[in-house]
Scaffold this motif. Sequence first.
Motif, PDB file in Angstrom:
ATOM      1  N   ARG A 282       0.829  -1.201   0.000  1.00 47.81           N
ATOM      2  CA  ARG A 282       0.000   0.000   0.000  1.00 47.81           C
ATOM      3  C   ARG A 282       0.864   1.253   0.000  1.00 47.81           C
ATOM      4  NH1 ARG A 282      -3.192   1.138   4.241  1.00 47.81           N
ATOM      5  NH2 ARG A 282      -4.909   1.964   2.997  1.00 47.81           N
ATOM      6  N   TYR A 283       0.347   2.301  -0.678  1.00 45.31           N
ATOM      7  CA  TYR A 283       1.055   3.569  -0.790  1.00 45.31           C
ATOM      8  C   TYR A 283       0.071   4.719  -0.614  1.00 45.31           C
ATOM      9  CZ  TYR A 283       4.229   0.468  -3.394  1.00 45.31           C
ATOM     10  OH  TYR A 283       5.031  -0.576  -3.782  1.00 45.31           O
ATOM     11  N   LEU A 284       0.543   5.780   0.019  1.00 47.28           N
ATOM     12  CA  LEU A 284      -0.232   7.010   0.093  1.00 47.28           C
ATOM     13  C   LEU A 284      -0.012   7.782  -1.203  1.00 47.28           C
ATOM     14  CD1 LEU A 284      -1.981   9.023   1.693  1.00 47.28           C
ATOM     15  CD2 LEU A 284       0.143   9.994   2.605  1.00 47.28           C
ATOM     16  N   ASP A 285      -1.069   8.047  -1.923  1.00 56.80           N
ATOM     17  CA  ASP A 285      -0.988   8.728  -3.208  1.00 56.80           C
ATOM     18  C   ASP A 285      -0.900  10.235  -2.979  1.00 56.80           C
ATOM     19  OD1 ASP A 285      -1.219   9.774  -5.721  1.00 56.80           O
ATOM     20  OD2 ASP A 285      -3.093   8.760  -6.239  1.00 56.80           O
ATOM     21  N   CYS A 286       0.282  10.776  -3.118  1.00 57.04           N
ATOM     22  CA  CYS A 286       0.474  12.217  -2.936  1.00 57.04           C
ATOM     23  C   CYS A 286       0.698  12.926  -4.267  1.00 57.04           C
ATOM     24  CB  CYS A 286       1.644  12.478  -1.986  1.00 57.04           C
ATOM     25  SG  CYS A 286       1.253  12.161  -0.257  1.00 57.04           S
ATOM     26  N   LEU A 287       0.192  12.338  -5.332  1.00 55.46           N
ATOM     27  CA  LEU A 287       0.211  12.984  -6.639  1.00 55.46           C
ATOM     28  C   LEU A 287      -1.213  13.212  -7.148  1.00 55.46           C
ATOM     29  CD1 LEU A 287       2.035  14.078  -8.886  1.00 55.46           C
ATOM     30  CD2 LEU A 287       1.901  11.823  -9.959  1.00 55.46           C
ATOM     31  N   ALA A 288      -2.105  12.274  -6.824  1.00 57.09           N
ATOM     32  CA  ALA A 288      -3.534  12.396  -7.165  1.00 57.09           C
ATOM     33  C   ALA A 288      -3.759  12.662  -8.650  1.00 57.09           C
ATOM     34  CB  ALA A 288      -4.205  13.489  -6.323  1.00 57.09           C
TER      35      ALA A 288
ATOM     36  N   LEU B  73      13.008   6.902  -3.348  1.00 57.18           N
ATOM     37  CA  LEU B  73      13.147   6.559  -1.932  1.00 57.18           C
ATOM     38  C   LEU B  73      11.814   6.676  -1.200  1.00 57.18           C
ATOM     39  CD1 LEU B  73      16.567   8.300  -1.189  1.00 57.18           C
ATOM     40  CD2 LEU B  73      16.128   5.837  -1.380  1.00 57.18           C
ATOM     41  N   LEU B  74      11.013   7.671  -1.555  1.00 54.50           N
ATOM     42  CA  LEU B  74       9.690   7.795  -0.941  1.00 54.50           C
ATOM     43  C   LEU B  74       8.791   6.636  -1.352  1.00 54.50           C
ATOM     44  CD1 LEU B  74       9.138  11.643  -1.259  1.00 54.50           C
ATOM     45  CD2 LEU B  74       9.092  10.328   0.870  1.00 54.50           C
ATOM     46  N   LEU B  75       8.936   6.165  -2.591  1.00 58.29           N
ATOM     47  CA  LEU B  75       8.198   4.979  -3.024  1.00 58.29           C
ATOM     48  C   LEU B  75       8.496   3.797  -2.117  1.00 58.29           C
ATOM     49  CD1 LEU B  75       6.534   3.353  -5.185  1.00 58.29           C
ATOM     50  CD2 LEU B  75       8.698   3.042  -6.410  1.00 58.29           C
ATOM     51  N   GLU B  76       9.758   3.613  -1.780  1.00 54.74           N
ATOM     52  CA  GLU B  76      10.143   2.523  -0.877  1.00 54.74           C
ATOM     53  C   GLU B  76       9.540   2.705   0.509  1.00 54.74           C
ATOM     54  OE1 GLU B  76      14.384   2.401  -0.851  1.00 54.74           O
ATOM     55  OE2 GLU B  76      14.553   1.955  -3.004  1.00 54.74           O
ATOM     56  N   GLN B  77       9.256   3.956   0.862  1.00 51.56           N
ATOM     57  CA  GLN B  77       8.677   4.261   2.174  1.00 51.56           C
ATOM     58  C   GLN B  77       7.147   4.284   2.150  1.00 51.56           C
ATOM     59  OE1 GLN B  77      10.309   4.955   5.180  1.00 51.56           O
ATOM     60  NE2 GLN B  77      12.211   4.286   4.195  1.00 51.56           N
ATOM     61  N   GLY B  78       6.545   4.003   0.978  1.00 56.91           N
ATOM     62  CA  GLY B  78       5.088   3.949   0.898  1.00 56.91           C
ATOM     63  C   GLY B  78       4.407   5.258   0.571  1.00 56.91           C
ATOM     64  N   VAL B  79       5.119   6.182  -0.096  1.00 53.65           N
ATOM     65  CA  VAL B  79       4.544   7.472  -0.480  1.00 53.65           C
ATOM     66  C   VAL B  79       4.826   7.715  -1.961  1.00 53.65           C
ATOM     67  CG1 VAL B  79       4.569   9.971  -0.123  1.00 53.65           C
ATOM     68  CG2 VAL B  79       4.848   8.428   1.832  1.00 53.65           C
ATOM     69  N   LEU B  80       3.801   8.071  -2.715  1.00 51.97           N
ATOM     70  CA  LEU B  80       3.949   8.331  -4.144  1.00 51.97           C
ATOM     71  C   LEU B  80       3.926   9.826  -4.422  1.00 51.97           C
ATOM     72  CD1 LEU B  80       1.522   5.656  -5.661  1.00 51.97           C
ATOM     73  CD2 LEU B  80       3.973   5.431  -5.167  1.00 51.97           C
ATOM     74  N   VAL B  81       5.011  10.352  -4.982  1.00 53.96           N
ATOM     75  CA  VAL B  81       5.091  11.732  -5.461  1.00 53.96           C
ATOM     76  C   VAL B  81       5.814  11.700  -6.803  1.00 53.96           C
ATOM     77  CG1 VAL B  81       5.083  12.773  -3.160  1.00 53.96           C
ATOM     78  CG2 VAL B  81       7.256  12.142  -4.222  1.00 53.96           C
ATOM     79  N   LYS B  82       5.954  12.851  -7.439  1.00 51.88           N
ATOM     80  CA  LYS B  82       6.623  12.897  -8.744  1.00 51.88           C
ATOM     81  C   LYS B  82       7.536  14.108  -8.820  1.00 51.88           C
ATOM     82  CE  LYS B  82       7.194  10.931 -12.789  1.00 51.88           C
ATOM     83  NZ  LYS B  82       8.400  11.684 -13.168  1.00 51.88           N
ATOM     84  N   ASP B  83       8.643  13.921  -9.519  1.00 49.20           N
ATOM     85  CA  ASP B  83       9.627  14.983  -9.669  1.00 49.20           C
ATOM     86  C   ASP B  83       9.352  15.816 -10.914  1.00 49.20           C
ATOM     87  OD1 ASP B  83      11.938  13.688 -11.860  1.00 49.20           O
ATOM     88  OD2 ASP B  83      10.470  12.380 -10.934  1.00 49.20           O
TER      89      ASP B  83
ATOM     90  N   ARG C 283       7.827  10.407   6.418  1.00 51.15           N
ATOM     91  CA  ARG C 283       8.597   9.611   5.450  1.00 51.15           C
ATOM     92  C   ARG C 283       9.574  10.505   4.672  1.00 51.15           C
ATOM     93  NH1 ARG C 283       6.596   6.594   8.438  1.00 51.15           N
ATOM     94  NH2 ARG C 283       5.826   4.482   8.024  1.00 51.15           N
ATOM     95  N   LEU C 284       9.135  11.717   4.309  1.00 58.51           N
ATOM     96  CA  LEU C 284      10.045  12.629   3.616  1.00 58.51           C
ATOM     97  C   LEU C 284      11.226  13.000   4.514  1.00 58.51           C
ATOM     98  CD1 LEU C 284      10.828  14.385   1.223  1.00 58.51           C
ATOM     99  CD2 LEU C 284       9.273  16.149   2.073  1.00 58.51           C
ATOM    100  N   ALA C 285      10.939  13.286   5.768  1.00 57.02           N
ATOM    101  CA  ALA C 285      12.029  13.632   6.702  1.00 57.02           C
ATOM    102  C   ALA C 285      13.018  12.477   6.832  1.00 57.02           C
ATOM    103  CB  ALA C 285      11.440  13.979   8.069  1.00 57.02           C
ATOM    104  N   ALA C 286      12.481  11.236   6.863  1.00 58.46           N
ATOM    105  CA  ALA C 286      13.363  10.071   6.982  1.00 58.46           C
ATOM    106  C   ALA C 286      14.230   9.899   5.738  1.00 58.46           C
ATOM    107  CB  ALA C 286      12.513   8.825   7.206  1.00 58.46           C
ATOM    108  N   VAL C 287      13.666  10.118   4.573  1.00 61.46           N
ATOM    109  CA  VAL C 287      14.417   9.990   3.320  1.00 61.46           C
ATOM    110  C   VAL C 287      15.522  11.035   3.249  1.00 61.46           C
ATOM    111  CG1 VAL C 287      14.211  10.447   0.835  1.00 61.46           C
ATOM    112  CG2 VAL C 287      12.625   8.855   1.954  1.00 61.46           C
ATOM    113  N   LEU C 288      15.215  12.244   3.666  1.00 65.03           N
ATOM    114  CA  LEU C 288      16.198  13.316   3.601  1.00 65.03           C
ATOM    115  C   LEU C 288      17.322  13.143   4.630  1.00 65.03           C
ATOM    116  CD1 LEU C 288      13.797  16.372   3.157  1.00 65.03           C
ATOM    117  CD2 LEU C 288      15.188  15.251   1.406  1.00 65.03           C
ATOM    118  N   SER C 289      17.023  12.522   5.739  1.00 64.20           N
ATOM    119  CA  SER C 289      18.025  12.352   6.800  1.00 64.20           C
ATOM    120  C   SER C 289      18.979  11.198   6.559  1.00 64.20           C
ATOM    121  CB  SER C 289      17.329  12.182   8.155  1.00 64.20           C
ATOM    122  OG  SER C 289      16.589  10.966   8.185  1.00 64.20           O
TER     123      SER C 289
END
Length: 406
Positions: free
Chosen positions: A46-52, A363-373, A398-404
């Motif tokens: 499962r992933y949180l869709d943050c692109l919609a 990296l966010l995909l691996e953490q369960g969050v979908l965004v796009k560059d 999840r973003l904070a974890a990826v950046l750290s």
Amino acid sequence: MIIDDLTLTPKALADAERWTAHNYHPLPVVIAEAEGAWVTDVDGRRYLDCLAGYSALNFGHRHPALIAAAHAQLDRLTLTSRAFVHDQFAAFCKGLAELCGQDLVLPMNTGAEAVETAIKVSRAWGYRVKGVGTGRAHIIVADGNFHGRTTTIVSFSTDADARNDFGPYTPGFTVVPYGDLAAMAAAITEDTVAVLIEPIQGEAGVLVPPPGYLRGVRALCTERNVLFVADEIQSGLGRTGATFACDHEDVRPDLVLLGKALGGGIVPVSAVAGRRDVLGVLRPGEHGSTFGGNPLACAVATEVVHLLATGEFQRRSATLGARLHAGLTGLIGKGVITVRGRGLWAGVDIDPALMTGRRACELLLEQGVLVKDTHGSTIRIAPPLTVTEDDIDFALGRLAAVLSSP
């Protein structure tokens, strides 16, 4: 059930690579199901869709009211063509016109079709109302724009990926810096028929213009007898915390272009809404679309209008957007350089010394969050307006974890 070892994803990705042209560069995920703000891939993850869907899913995946409207219409009538009138058409056009504060609506299918429609209408208005000489109509656009990918639209794009090798290009457009009223005023001539801009530029990285810019565009267009055409295909329908991004400056364009969320994430629906003396320049046979304004599309889009009429989604976008932007701002200096946006829409510039935008998305995909560059180091965050506070906090964490720990 979540499966620990991926079993279906690699083959599905390989099949897609084998049989499709490279018009997109998707992230390595294959989605099979969705509900609300969450999606599930073919292996049960499962992933949180943050692109919609680039704002096409403002109301989340499979919103019950929209699904019900689609089901009901599927059992009755799906297509007639515009050679006839169907019983869903007038209600949709009336509801959308009233939502937009406009007189008339012209339904189409895709956002690019809405933009092309506006170009044709603006030129016809210039010749038939303003009195511009035949073949001289001229439209002003902004650099960094993204209005679609037809050959005419890419003719005034400043994005090399969208434009290069697709010429010869359509004349009749002048590009000025986004947010620069003086440059726009200097570019207007007696042959200028319209200014076409995004109230917030999405593909460019969610760029918000300077305060007062939209009011200035409105005043300039009125003073110089030029149409103000607002492309609200991504920014409209609740995304920014108001029904339209232009609402933040109490501005009413002459033509409003809508798409994406208008179809509720179910069917492609777009539309141009505008004044009667502008849209009314079209004559029968001059413009059309086989599927534009079809019964299924109108039934779903009418329900979208009803959802927006309550104001609930605009309020959710404003309130949850404030939470999102506060959290993102807190990451500045911790891997984030700049945050822009409004409502549940943000452009986040990642420190390029840390990683690219693409790498952040992976990296966010691996953490369960979908965004796009976009544009190298920028990621876009635009979750459905149905997200919860917990969803926002999950994405921020999840973003904070990826950046750290890149």
